[in-house]
Write an enzyme that holds these catalytic residues in place. Sequence first.
Site, PDB file in Angstrom:
ATOM      1  CB  CYS A   1      -8.029 -11.130  -7.558  1.00  0.00           C
ATOM      2  SG  CYS A   1      -9.114 -10.147  -6.522  1.00  0.00           S
TER       3      CYS A   1
ATOM      4  CB  CYS B   1      -8.182 -10.891  -3.071  1.00  0.00           C
ATOM      5  SG  CYS B   1      -6.767 -10.593  -4.105  1.00  0.00           S
TER       6      CYS B   1
ATOM      7  CE  LYS C   1      -7.345 -12.431   1.781  1.00  0.00           C
ATOM      8  NZ  LYS C   1      -6.066 -12.105   1.173  1.00  0.00           N
TER       9      LYS C   1
ATOM     10  CE1 TYR D   1       0.091  -8.276   1.445  1.00  0.00           C
ATOM     11  CE2 TYR D   1       2.408  -8.671   1.017  1.00  0.00           C
ATOM     12  CZ  TYR D   1       1.336  -7.807   1.097  1.00  0.00           C
ATOM     13  OH  TYR D   1       1.516  -6.478   0.830  1.00  0.00           O
TER      14      TYR D   1
ATOM     15  CD  GLU E   1      -3.780 -12.406   3.604  1.00  0.00           C
ATOM     16  OE1 GLU E   1      -3.849 -11.187   3.507  1.00  0.00           O
ATOM     17  OE2 GLU E   1      -4.008 -13.176   2.639  1.00  0.00           O
TER      18      GLU E   1
ATOM     19  CG  HIS F   1     -15.239   9.750  21.091  1.00  0.00           C
ATOM     20  ND1 HIS F   1     -14.111   9.056  21.480  1.00  0.00           N
ATOM     21  CD2 HIS F   1     -16.101   9.718  22.140  1.00  0.00           C
ATOM     22  CE1 HIS F   1     -14.286   8.649  22.729  1.00  0.00           C
ATOM     23  NE2 HIS F   1     -15.480   9.027  23.142  1.00  0.00           N
TER      24      HIS F   1
ATOM     25  CD  GLU G   1     -11.672   8.466  19.382  1.00  0.00           C
ATOM     26  OE1 GLU G   1     -11.737   9.661  19.704  1.00  0.00           O
ATOM     27  OE2 GLU G   1     -12.440   7.599  19.828  1.00  0.00           O
TER      28      GLU G   1
HETATM   29  P1  NDP Z   1       5.602 -13.738   0.021  1.00  0.00           P
HETATM   30  O1  NDP Z   1       6.741 -13.381  -0.833  1.00  0.00           O
HETATM   31  O2  NDP Z   1       4.824 -12.683   0.723  1.00  0.00           O
HETATM   32  O3  NDP Z   1       6.071 -14.785   1.115  1.00  0.00           O
HETATM   33  C1  NDP Z   1       6.787 -15.944   0.773  1.00  0.00           C
HETATM   34  C2  NDP Z   1       7.330 -16.542   2.042  1.00  0.00           C
HETATM   35  O4  NDP Z   1       7.962 -17.787   1.762  1.00  0.00           O
HETATM   36  C3  NDP Z   1       8.389 -15.658   2.699  1.00  0.00           C
HETATM   37  O5  NDP Z   1       8.206 -15.698   4.078  1.00  0.00           O
HETATM   38  C4  NDP Z   1       9.683 -16.322   2.268  1.00  0.00           C
HETATM   39  O6  NDP Z   1      10.744 -16.111   3.168  1.00  0.00           O
HETATM   40  C5  NDP Z   1       9.279 -17.782   2.310  1.00  0.00           C
HETATM   41  N1  NDP Z   1      10.134 -18.635   1.479  1.00  0.00           N
HETATM   42  C6  NDP Z   1      10.555 -18.395   0.210  1.00  0.00           C
HETATM   43  N2  NDP Z   1      11.325 -19.401  -0.224  1.00  0.00           N
HETATM   44  C7  NDP Z   1      11.396 -20.300   0.765  1.00  0.00           C
HETATM   45  C8  NDP Z   1      12.070 -21.536   0.933  1.00  0.00           C
HETATM   46  N3  NDP Z   1      12.806 -22.059  -0.059  1.00  0.00           N
HETATM   47  N4  NDP Z   1      11.945 -22.189   2.108  1.00  0.00           N
HETATM   48  C9  NDP Z   1      11.202 -21.660   3.116  1.00  0.00           C
HETATM   49  N5  NDP Z   1      10.546 -20.489   3.020  1.00  0.00           N
HETATM   50  C10 NDP Z   1      10.644 -19.805   1.857  1.00  0.00           C
HETATM   51  O7  NDP Z   1       4.666 -14.611  -0.928  1.00  0.00           O
HETATM   52  P2  NDP Z   1       3.166 -15.078  -0.786  1.00  0.00           P
HETATM   53  O8  NDP Z   1       3.088 -16.295  -1.633  1.00  0.00           O
HETATM   54  O9  NDP Z   1       2.720 -15.124   0.620  1.00  0.00           O
HETATM   55  O10 NDP Z   1       2.379 -13.917  -1.488  1.00  0.00           O
HETATM   56  C11 NDP Z   1       2.759 -13.538  -2.833  1.00  0.00           C
HETATM   57  C12 NDP Z   1       2.349 -12.132  -3.119  1.00  0.00           C
HETATM   58  O11 NDP Z   1       0.954 -12.090  -3.326  1.00  0.00           O
HETATM   59  C13 NDP Z   1       2.604 -11.159  -1.981  1.00  0.00           C
HETATM   60  O12 NDP Z   1       3.901 -10.674  -1.997  1.00  0.00           O
HETATM   61  C14 NDP Z   1       1.580 -10.103  -2.248  1.00  0.00           C
HETATM   62  O13 NDP Z   1       2.108  -9.208  -3.179  1.00  0.00           O
HETATM   63  C15 NDP Z   1       0.435 -10.876  -2.863  1.00  0.00           C
HETATM   64  N6  NDP Z   1      -0.607 -11.136  -1.851  1.00  0.00           N
HETATM   65  C16 NDP Z   1      -1.284 -10.081  -1.324  1.00  0.00           C
HETATM   66  C17 NDP Z   1      -2.262 -10.276  -0.379  1.00  0.00           C
HETATM   67  C18 NDP Z   1      -2.966  -9.101   0.187  1.00  0.00           C
HETATM   68  O14 NDP Z   1      -2.909  -8.032  -0.402  1.00  0.00           O
HETATM   69  N7  NDP Z   1      -3.614  -9.230   1.330  1.00  0.00           N
HETATM   70  C19 NDP Z   1      -2.618 -11.610   0.088  1.00  0.00           C
HETATM   71  C20 NDP Z   1      -1.841 -12.655  -0.511  1.00  0.00           C
HETATM   72  C21 NDP Z   1      -0.873 -12.420  -1.441  1.00  0.00           C
HETATM   73  P3  NDP Z   1      11.619 -14.752   3.143  1.00  0.00           P
HETATM   74  O15 NDP Z   1      10.709 -13.678   3.677  1.00  0.00           O
HETATM   75  O16 NDP Z   1      12.744 -15.059   4.062  1.00  0.00           O
HETATM   76  O17 NDP Z   1      12.027 -14.532   1.735  1.00  0.00           O
END
Ligand code: NDP
Length: 460
Positions: free
Chosen positions: A43, A48, A51, A179, A183, A438, A443
């Site tokens: 984080c 976080c 980022k 995510y 982002e 407002h 709101e």
């Molecule tokens: P996510 O699980 O959110 O996203 C991973 C992405 O990669 C998905 O779109 C997934 O597709 C895709 N993917 C997985 N395997 C493959 C593959 N073999 N080929 C192509 N695409 C693939 O993971 P992140 O790494 O973005 O984030 C991890 C976690 O960290 C989040 O789930 C969240 O909990 C936390 N996080 C929170 C944030 C916040 O609170 N703002 C910011 C960043 C991270 P599919 O959807 O089809 O499985």
Amino acid sequence: MADYDFDLFVIGAGSGGVRAGRLAAQLGKRVAVAEESLPGGTCVVRGCVPKKFLVYGADYGASIREAAQYGWTVGDVSFDWPTLRDAIQKEVMRLSGIYSTILEKNGATLYRERAEFVDDHTVRLTTSGKTVTAETILVAVGGRPWAPNIQGAEHAIVSDDAFTLERLPERALIIGGGYIACEFAGIYAGLGVKTTQVYRGGRLLNGFDSEIRDEVGEVQAHNNIDVKFNISPTEIKKTSGGYIVTFDDGCKIGTDLVFMATGRKPNTETLGLENAGVDIDASGAIIVDEYSQSSVKNIYAVGDVTNRVNLTPVAIREAAAFVETALKGKKDAYDHSNIASAVFTRPPVGTVGLTEGEARREFGDKVTVYTTKFRPMKNTLSGDPQRVFMKLITEGRKERVIGIHIVGDDSGEMIQALGICVKAGLTKKDFDTTCAVHPTIAEEIVTLKPREINKTTVVT
Ligand code: NDP
């Protein structure tokens, strides 16, 4: 009773580990914490916090452009990546220092090296070779980026690398629809990088409310992100001028940076969990009960290493509940329902509770959906066509609010307060009888009208 070196040994000084270590030390326990990287964890060091600074940095560009409509004359504008990068790293180092100090000031011993299990009460510190014993061990080692092992995968970066890039690329290709991919696509595009985001599915942000997923698709397009759906990379080739990425439909995309944002995995490899008899699941996550206790009774785990809800504030709550349970003898299970979260796209997403699809599966025709989409006041003058989308979902005759989903400026801030309302079980009437503030975007949440009948088929 065996004589241990410490009452509690925490592996990992991230959000969960530091909270548990500090609270335990404040109870007068003999505490040690091991961290192989910088204290603060994902984080603070590579997640976080840096980022969010990048998001702020990207937002300034849009604000400067829009300022003209508000009467400002803006001269030549340019962006310098090293200035922002280095300022963020300086702040990260400051925060990491605070994390070390918090532990040490409260009397915990901080080992700045990796720890691995020797047995259920013993860890070995891998740099010094020292072994240390503890009555209770907490694993809070988090997760790490994971990327598919395609040909040329070594040419891609992951989120860990994104904060310290030597230079900002002219073109970036981000793989993933979650995510981190959404982002960072927003960040790069906002900083002037020609950005392409490629997702293997048909709608970004899998698992979110389906209308939010559509709105985020529009947000990315509005930010000039070229989003391509339903393809996956098969090969990355380095060329003299960058990289060529080939996809499973045969298409090729040229870029200067390939960023794999394809998910994260629990950080349990080579931790020696098998020496202690700790069970993990197929994803490598430590299997725990509602009290964060593993299959070995004196070993607990909190945060992303357990792959429950992978968010910093959740790890912190799990850590506090662990201290109550394991060190104060008061069983405390953190309630993982209705956790509000934000995705920092530009503008962001704020979400809490059930999606419409989940609500309809659980409550059938007892569900009522309220939505609105409008141009926020600020944008009417700036000329930005970006709109705000709000959705509120209720269940039953009393219309208990069970989900709120927003895409729009400040939704990350709004959803914190709205999360309290959902967690408290408030009804639509409570919202209706609350006076509006407002003029604000927020709101609109107290004046929502039901969505037209012909749209109620949107469920995933
Ligand atoms: P996510 O699980 O959110 O996203 C991973 C992405 O990669 C998905 O779109 C997934 O597709 C895709 N993917 C997985 N395997 C493959 C593959 N073999 N080929 C192509 N695409 C693939 O993971 P992140 O790494 O973005 O984030 C991890 C976690 O960290 C989040 O789930 C969240 O909990 C936390 N996080 C929170 C944030 C916040 O609170 N703002 C910011 C960043 C991270 P599919 O959807 O089809 O499985």
